[in-house]
Each structure stands twice: as C-alpha cells, then as structure tokens.
Design an enzyme around this catalytic site. Structure first.
Site, PDB file in Angstrom:
ATOM      1  N   HIS A 159     -10.133  -7.025  -2.169  1.00 15.23           N
ATOM      2  CA  HIS A 159     -10.920  -6.948  -1.204  1.00 15.23           C
ATOM      3  C   HIS A 159     -12.407  -6.420  -1.819  1.00 15.23           C
ATOM      4  O   HIS A 159     -12.201  -5.273  -2.257  1.00 15.23           O
ATOM      5  CB  HIS A 159     -10.905  -6.140   0.040  1.00 15.23           C
TER       6      HIS A 159
ATOM      7  N   GLU B 177      -5.574 -11.133  -1.179  1.00 18.32           N
ATOM      8  CA  GLU B 177      -6.506 -11.031  -0.117  1.00 18.32           C
ATOM      9  C   GLU B 177      -7.823 -11.023  -0.480  1.00 18.32           C
ATOM     10  O   GLU B 177      -8.633 -10.492   0.294  1.00 18.32           O
ATOM     11  CB  GLU B 177      -5.950  -9.683   0.657  1.00 18.32           C
TER      12      GLU B 177
ATOM     13  N   ASP C 158     -11.466 -11.537  -0.619  1.00 16.70           N
ATOM     14  CA  ASP C 158     -12.711 -11.642   0.161  1.00 16.70           C
ATOM     15  C   ASP C 158     -13.919 -10.887  -0.657  1.00 16.70           C
ATOM     16  O   ASP C 158     -13.622  -9.661  -1.218  1.00 16.70           O
ATOM     17  CB  ASP C 158     -12.717 -11.481   1.478  1.00 16.70           C
TER      18      ASP C 158
ATOM     19  N   ASN D 287       2.361  -4.785  -3.225  1.00 21.49           N
ATOM     20  CA  ASN D 287       0.899  -5.290  -3.221  1.00 21.49           C
ATOM     21  C   ASN D 287      -0.062  -3.779  -2.574  1.00 21.49           C
ATOM     22  O   ASN D 287       0.507  -3.008  -2.064  1.00 21.49           O
ATOM     23  CB  ASN D 287       0.827  -6.298  -1.795  1.00 21.49           C
TER      24      ASN D 287
ATOM     25  N   GLU E 143       0.767  -1.148  -0.037  1.00 19.38           N
ATOM     26  CA  GLU E 143       0.188   0.006  -0.128  1.00 19.38           C
ATOM     27  C   GLU E 143       0.921   1.233   0.009  1.00 19.38           C
ATOM     28  O   GLU E 143       0.618   2.212   0.748  1.00 19.38           O
ATOM     29  CB  GLU E 143      -0.847   0.088   1.282  1.00 19.38           C
TER      30      GLU E 143
HETATM   31  C1  GLA Z   1      -4.633  -4.921   4.310  1.00 16.14           C
HETATM   32  C2  GLA Z   1      -3.174  -5.522   4.556  1.00 16.14           C
HETATM   33  C3  GLA Z   1      -3.312  -7.118   5.012  1.00 16.14           C
HETATM   34  C4  GLA Z   1      -4.390  -7.171   6.317  1.00 16.14           C
HETATM   35  C5  GLA Z   1      -5.556  -6.470   5.884  1.00 16.14           C
HETATM   36  C6  GLA Z   1      -6.541  -6.512   6.949  1.00 16.14           C
HETATM   37  O1  GLA Z   1      -5.285  -5.342   3.380  1.00 16.14           O
HETATM   38  O2  GLA Z   1      -2.417  -5.795   3.363  1.00 16.14           O
HETATM   39  O3  GLA Z   1      -2.066  -7.743   5.612  1.00 16.14           O
HETATM   40  O4  GLA Z   1      -3.802  -6.259   7.238  1.00 16.14           O
HETATM   41  O5  GLA Z   1      -5.396  -5.154   5.515  1.00 16.14           O
HETATM   42  O6  GLA Z   1      -6.170  -7.420   7.952  1.00 16.14           O
END
Ligand code: GLA
Length: 380
Positions: free
Chosen positions: A269, A299, A301, A233, A190
């Site tokens: 997400h 990640e 979801d 990422n 990020e």
């Molecule tokens: C972000 C991070 C992850 C995790 C999520 C929520 O997406 O990249 O490592 O911390 O938040 O838990």
C-alpha cells in the site's frame, strides 16, 4: 524508520486507535494524503469525491488476465461477493481482467467465527464459487491477525491453553474446509511490531500465549494441509526498510528452527510521495527468494491525493509499472494482487478520512486508467 515505514505505522495506528488517538498524535504523524481518518475498513465504501480527470485508455481486448497468464503470473484482486450481488459489472470486469482472487474481508476471523465456535463459510464460499466459475486462483487471508476480531475476542486476554485451542481449532477447521482450492495462505498477518524489535503486542494472541504463538500457528497450518503454501504478510517492508530487515532476520531464524514458512507477502500500500525505490524492491524480493521463499505482492494500491490531477495519474502509472517490472524480473514472485480494482469500492477514502483516493486501475465508472495501460505494457 524511513518515510514508507512511518506512513504505514500511522495507518496501523489508525486501525487500532481510531480518530481520537490520532488527534492526540497528529503532531508526530505528519500526513501526506491522510489525516483525520475515521477508518471504514470493513466496507471500503468511502465518501464519493469528484471523478478523476477522464482518460482515453481502453481495456485490453482479452483483459489483463490473458497477458498475465502468458507470463505465468497470477494477477489478482480483492473481491467482495456482497458488492458483486448489487453491481454485476463489478463481477464482469474482475472476471475479464484477473486470474486471481482474494476475499477482501470474508476469510477473516470476525466473519468466519462471528459467533465463537460456529463457522460461517457462506460469504467465503460465494467468493470460492465465483473464482471456480471463472477459473481464478484464490489466495486466502489471513488465518491469524490482531485485527478484524469478533466481539468475543476483542480486547481480551484468554488463559494460555484456551487461546491455543481457539487458534488451533480455527486453523484446522478453515484450512480443511478450503483444502486443495487455495494456492497460498497468509497464516500470520502483520505480526511484527512497527516500533521494533520483536512482535506486535496488540490483539489477544501475543498476550495470551507469548511469542511462541507464531511458531505454533505455522506448524498447525502445515499439519492441517501439508500441500499448502504458507505465507507471512505485512506492510511497510516492500523496499529495504528497517522493518523489512527485521522481517528478514526473523524469518531466517524461523526457517532455521524448521518452522514451515514458504513465502512472504508484501502488501504494497503506497502513496505517490511515499513508495520505495524500485532497485530496493528488487533487492528485497531477491533476498527473500535467496532464502528459498516465494514472494507475492498481496495488496497493491497506489493512493493519490483527493482531486488527483492528470499528472498524478501518470505518476501512479509509473509506480504500478515498476511493481510489475520488479515482480517479473524476480526469480520467484509469481503473484501480484491488487486491493480491489475499481475506485468505486476502494477502502482508501475510508481509511484516509477522505484525503486520499483513486488508488486502483479502474475509475469509478470502470474506465481503465493510465495505470492499467502501464501494467498491460509490462505484460505484453
Ligand atoms: C490490511 C489487511 C487486509 C485488509 C486491509 C484493508 O492490509 O492485510 O486484509 O484488511 O488491511 O482492508
């Protein structure tokens, strides 16, 4: 900024400013299924809303992992050794269904160096041991981030040389500890601004060092472990968003300067009404692949509104299916990781203030949901 980007900036905003800041900004941040969030991002344990409607999906006899392996895919999930300790079924299901693992929180700076200079690999090593025992591939996340900071680094600006020393020491110590046991590293998480253009300024690293911290951390990571696959990422760039365009240009420039970046992690997400169109996802993955980079979904979801209906679950399954179709169709997208696997322990109720839930492929009682079957059907 498209709707995906707008929603996810709200999420980042929640992370950094909490509920008080959110209240001030609510008119700007119209929610779909998250509004008054407190953000319980560490434990992921939110309030327990009513169970989703029952379904009769069954687990695939050998688990999704055998189907994934046949396709050459690493199918992973975020794992917490603390949860495993108190809930053995959690361990049984993840080991049966997944061939990949990522530490949900235990490789972040606030855990690895809660006390400055004293590395605590205990929880991360427990995750590594579990992965080894079950033949699972480990993604490691993240070496450098503006969030999940220990108290000694929160709200701090360090003298430049000191900040460089902290990052260098962290990267070398951590990468050497795990060398040869991890198949991909998120070096920077990020790092891009949501407002654009340029880098995110929150956190200690940008202010202490300046924008060149990015190039340095990748070069050190490569020096610490020349075999390691090094990723960038981020969220809000799964499809062809404005942020994804900026990321593409920026990574291209880094590569032109010889910075060792080998892959892009798309966090993915998303929500039922805020997810990128599939052709855009395909196009986005392909353009990064064309730069010679691997892409991982890191990640995944799919957040549902609280009290999800059967129709919501079906729609969720369609989105999950699409992500796997895009990954398999891409020239180089060999890993899809979910941020957890059971709604029993997802971070979503916490971060959304209880307005979203049911984002994963097993319900709270480890029953597979329609999304599970959708993934199985793509992998079969
Ligand atoms: C972000 C991070 C992850 C995790 C999520 C929520 O997406 O990249 O490592 O911390 O938040 O838990």
């Amino acid at each position: 900024m498209n709707s995906e980007g707008r929603d996810l900036s709200r999420r980042a905003f929640l992370k950094t400013t909490g509920a008080a800041g959110l209240a001030a900004a609510l008119p700007l941040l119209l929610p779909s299924c998250s509004s008054m969030a407190q953000g319980n991002r560490k434990s992921g344990l939110g309030p327990r809303p009513p169970a989703v409607p029952k379904n009769d999906v069954r687990s695939h006899t050998d688990g999704l992992r055998s189907l994934a392996a046949k396709k050459g895919l690493v199918l992973g999930a975020a794992f917490s050794p603390g949860v495993f300790k108190k809930d053995p079924e959690y361990g049984e299901v993840i080991a049966r269904e997944f061939n990949g693992l990522v530490a949900e929180n235990d490789m972040k700076l606030d855990v690895l160096q809660r006390v400055r200079g004293q590395f605590d690999f205990g929880p991360a090593d427990a995750t590594m041991a579990f992965a080894r025992q079950h033949g699972m591939n480990v993604r490691a996340v993240p070496l450098v981030w503006h969030d999940a900071l220990p108290a000694w680094a929160t709200d701090r600006t360090f003298p430049r040389e000191e900040a460089l020393g902290i990052l260098r020491d962290h990267i070398f110590t951590v990468m050497r500890h795990f060398r040869g046991r991890v198949f991909a590293w998120d070096v920077l998480n990020e790092g891009l601004s949501d407002k654009g253009p340029g880098l995110r300024e929150e956190g200690p690293w940008y202010h202490s060092i300046g924008p060149e911290y990015v190039e340095k951390v990748y070069r050190w990571a490569h020096e610490a472990d020349p075999q390691a696959m090094l990723f960038y990422n981020d969220y809000g760039m799964d499809g062809m968003s404005e942020k994804a365009d900026r990321c593409y240009q920026w990574i291209k420039e880094l590569l032109a300067r010889g910075v060792p970046v080998h892959g892009i992690g798309l966090q993915y997400h998303v929500q039922l009404d805020k997810h990128p169109p599939l052709p855009e996802v395909t196009q986005n993955i392909r353009r990064f692949n064309d730069l010679g980079l691997a892409v991982h979904i890191t990640e995944l979801d799919v957040w549902l509104p609280k009290n999800a209906t059967a129709a919501d679950l079906q729609q969720q399954a369609v989105i999950y299916r699409g992500v796997f179709e895009a990954a398999l169709a891409a020239p180089k997208c060999p890993a899809v990781f979910l941020w957890g696997f059971t709604d029993r322990y997802s971070w979503v109720p916490g971060i959304s203030g209880g307005t979203c839930d049911d984002a994963l492929i097993f319900d709270r009682d480890y029953r597979p949901k329609p999304a599970y079957e959708a993934i199985a059907s793509v992998l079969r």
